[in-house]
Write a protein that holds these residues in place. Structure first.
Motif, PDB file in Angstrom:
ATOM      1  N   ILE A 271       0.762  -1.278  -0.119  1.00 12.27           N
ATOM      2  CA  ILE A 271       0.098  -0.196  -0.087  1.00 12.27           C
ATOM      3  C   ILE A 271       1.025   1.317  -0.127  1.00 12.27           C
ATOM      4  O   ILE A 271       0.604   2.107  -0.475  1.00 12.27           O
ATOM      5  CB  ILE A 271      -1.030  -0.068   1.269  1.00 12.27           C
ATOM      6  CG1 ILE A 271      -1.993  -1.123   0.965  1.00 12.27           C
ATOM      7  CG2 ILE A 271      -1.587   1.319   1.323  1.00 12.27           C
ATOM      8  CD1 ILE A 271      -2.725  -1.750   2.344  1.00 12.27           C
TER       9      ILE A 271
ATOM     10  N   ALA B  80      -3.944  -4.321   5.489  1.00 14.02           N
ATOM     11  CA  ALA B  80      -4.891  -3.311   4.647  1.00 14.02           C
ATOM     12  C   ALA B  80      -5.792  -2.456   5.314  1.00 14.02           C
ATOM     13  O   ALA B  80      -5.982  -1.432   5.160  1.00 14.02           O
ATOM     14  CB  ALA B  80      -5.628  -4.285   3.698  1.00 14.02           C
TER      15      ALA B  80
ATOM     16  N   VAL C 171      -9.793  -4.841   1.013  1.00 16.80           N
ATOM     17  CA  VAL C 171      -9.203  -6.065   0.847  1.00 16.80           C
ATOM     18  C   VAL C 171      -9.988  -7.081   0.255  1.00 16.80           C
ATOM     19  O   VAL C 171     -11.067  -7.207   0.808  1.00 16.80           O
ATOM     20  CB  VAL C 171      -8.568  -6.480   2.088  1.00 16.80           C
ATOM     21  CG1 VAL C 171      -9.089  -6.564   3.317  1.00 16.80           C
ATOM     22  CG2 VAL C 171      -7.515  -7.969   1.790  1.00 16.80           C
TER      23      VAL C 171
END
Lengths: 335, 335
Positions: free
Chosen positions: A151, A239, A246
Motif C-alpha cells: 500500500i 490493509a 482487501v
C-alpha cells in the motif's frame, strides 16, 4: 469506518445520473469504498494479488490426494506466470506477488518470490500444535507488513490468494472453532477426494479437533492453522490499518478473514467478499461474517482466482463514485 | 460453431494445472470462446462497448416518467465521459462508442459520436408501426457494419449497451412476440414508475399489441421495435459473422439478442449473457434463449453497464485457455 458518514455518501450515489438503486450491489460496494477512504476518494487502478504459500503437516495423514510437493510445483508455476492466477491477473492488469510463508521445501531464490518463510510447513495438527504461538504471531506480522508495504508503494486494492496442499483441512478446523459451527459441516472435498479419501480426511480432522479445545483466535491459529492462513489474516489487518479495501477469495481466504475479524472486528469494514466458493463450509464463514459475495461462478480453485475476478467490480464501483456526473448537472445541461 | 470441436477444447481445459472443473462457469466460458475462435485462439485485450441511442414514439403515451430529452442529455453525458458506462469502461480499459441510430433530436457534431441515424425516433407504436420495414432493415444493417468495422479495426470483444427513454416498453412487445410470452409478464418498471405510471404503461403496451399480430422477427421489429434494438441486433449478427464474442447486457440488449437469434439461430453461439437484470421480463428472454448469465448484481440501468462488468470475465476465460500450463507439465517440472 464511521457509520455517520454513510448517509452522506449514499446521497451522493443516489444523486448520480441514473435511476436511484439501479446499480444494485455496485452501489453498496461504492458506499463501502467511499466509507473506507472518507474524506478521500476511493481508487482502484493499482491492484495487487498477494498469494501466500504454505504447507500442512496434516498431509502426512492423507487429507489430500496431492503431496506437498505440489505446493512447490505451483509456486514455480506462479513465478513462471503460467498458473490460473497469473492468467486472470494478466487479463485484468493486476500485479501478483508470491510469498513463501511456510512452504515445506527450500525454494530457489527468484526475483519475484518474497521470502517470508516462518517454518518448513506446519506440524501435523492431528498429533501436535501446527505451530507455536510465536510462529503464529510471526506469520501474522509478516503478512501485515507485506500488505502495508504494498500500500505504501501505491496499491489501492489488496486481493488475497493462497496455495497450500491440505489447507481446506486446516481451514475447516479454524472455521469450526471461530464461526463456530459443527465440524462436519466445515469439511469439503478441497481439490477433489473420493469417498475413501473423504473418510480419511474427516477422521484426521476429527482427531485434530479432539486434541485441543482452543477457541481463542490466536490459539486456534497455532493449534490448527496454516502459515498462509496466518499471512492472509495479517495482510487483512495491514490493509485495514492503511484504510484500503482487501478482497477475500474463497474458503481458505475467508477462514483467514474470520481469524482477522475475530482478532479485530473493525477489520470487517475493509473486507470485500469476492465470490461464493463451491467448497463446502464457505457458506458457514460467509454467514458468520454476514457477508454476501459479489460473484457466484462455481469456482473452487483458490490461488486468489475469485478475488482477481472481483477486482474489476471494485474498480468500477470506485469510478462510479468519483467520475459519474450528478443527475441535476445532466438535466441542467451542465455536462 | 462446430459442436465436434467441443470435446477437444474441454480436454485442454481439463488438462490445465488445476483440479478439473474447479473454475466453474469460467471453464464453460473458455469453452465457448475457444469454439468461437477455433482453430485460432481467443483474445480479450481489445474490448469495445457500442452504445446505441434511439428514441421511442411510445413516450407520447406516458410509458416513461422521463421525456425523450433525457436521451439527448445522456448521449451528451457519454460523450463527455461522465456516465456510469464511461466510469465502468475507464475502470476496466474498455473503449466506448456512442451511436446515434435514432435519437429524436439533431445532435451536435462530436468527434466521438457515430452518426448512424435512421430516423428521428420511432413512430408511436400504440397508433402505427414504429418504423417501416426498410428502416428496420437499415438500422440492422448499420449496427452490423459498425460491429464489423470495430472488429476489423482490432476489437476482440464487442459489448452492447443502449440508451433510449421508453425502450423497456418497446422491448416488452418484442419479447412478448418473439419469446413468445404473455404480454403482462414482459412489462416492468424500467427506470422507475409509480402505480399510476405502471397502469398507463401497461395500457399503452396492450393497445400497441392489439394493433398488430406480427410474429415474424422483422415484422415485430418494424411494428414495435426500437432503432437501438435493431442496431444492437445487427451488431450481434456482425460480431457473429466475424467470429467474435458479443456481450449482451440487460433486458433491452437481450430483446435485441432474441431478435438476432430468431433471425439467425447460429448467432446464439457468439452471445455471452452478462448479467441477470432486475427488470421484470429479463428472465423470460434468458429462459427463451437457454441463457444463464454470469453476474447477478441487481443492475437495471442499461447503458451496457452489466456487459462492461462481464468483459473482465471474458478476458480471464480467454487467458485461462491460452496462458495456463498443463498439469502434466507442472508435475513434470517443465514449467
Amino acid at each position: 469506518v464511521d457509520p455517520q458518514i454513510a448517509a452522506g455518501i449514499r446521497a451522493v450515489i443516489d444523486g448520480k445520473a441514473k435511476p436511484p438503486g439501479s446499480l444494485g450491489r455496485i452501489e453498496d460496494l461504492a458506499l463501502q469504498l467511499g466509507m473506507i477512504r472518507h474524506p478521500g476518494e476511493p481508487r482502484g487502478d493499482n491492484a495487487v494479488l498477494l498469494v501466500f504459500a504454505g504447507d500442512h503437516g496434516l498431509v502426512a495423514e492423507g487429507v489430500s490426494q496431492y503431496p506437498s510437493a505440489v505446493t512447490v510445483a505451483m509456486v514455480m508455476t506462479y513465478l513462471a506466470g503460467r498458473a490460473t492466477a497469473n492468467a486472470f491477473a494478466t487479463a485484468n492488469d493486476i500485479d501478483v506477488r508470491v510469498i513463501d510463508i511456510g512452504v515445506a521445501a527450500e525454494l530457489p531464490v527468484h526475483p519475484k518470490l518474497i521470502d517470508a518463510k516462518v517454518r518448513m510447513g506446519t506440524a501435523n495438527a492431528a498429533r501436535e500444535p501446527a505451530m507455536t504461538a510465536e510462529q503464529a504471531a510471526d506469520a501474522l506480522s509478516r503478512g501485515y507488513r507485506i500488505a502495508v508495504g504494498e500500500i505504501k508503494a501505491g496499491a489501492d486494492i489488496i486481493a488475497l490468494g493462497e496455495m497450500g496442499i491440505g489447507n481446506t483441512a486446516s481451514s475447516a478446523l479454524v472455521v469450526h472453532r471461530l464461526a463456530p459451527a459443527p465440524l462436519d459441516d466445515c469439511i469439503g472435498v478441497g481439490a477433489g477426494q473420493d469417498d475413501a479419501g473423504m473418510a480419511r480426511k474427516r477422521a484426521t480432522i476429527t482427531k485434530a479437533a479432539a486434541r485441543s479445545d482452543a477457541t481463542a483466535p490466536l490459539d486456534v491459529l497455532a493449534e490448527f492453522g496454516g502459515l498462509e492462513i496466518a499471512g492472509m489474516a495479517g495482510a487483512i489487518l495491514g490493509a485495514a490499518s492503511q484504510r484500503r479495501p482487501v478482497i477475500i477469495d474463497g474458503f481458505i481466504s475467508s477462514a483467514a478473514a474470520l481469524l482477522a475479524i475475530r482478532l479485530c472486528p473493525a477489520a470487517r469494514d475493509y473486507c470485500v467478499f469476492a465470490h461464493r466458493s463451491a467448497e463446502r463450509g464457505h457458506d458457514i464463514v460467509l454467514h458468520a461474517l454476514d457477508a454476501k459475495p459479489l460473484l457466484d461462478l462455481g469456482l473452487r480453485l483458490g490461488e486468489g482466482t475469485g478475488a482477481l475476478l472481483a477486482v474489476p467490480l471494485v474498480r468500477a464501483a470506485a469510478r462510479m463514485l468519483t467520475d459519474v456526473a450528478s443527475l441535476d448537472d445532466v438535466l441542467a445541461g451542465k455536462i
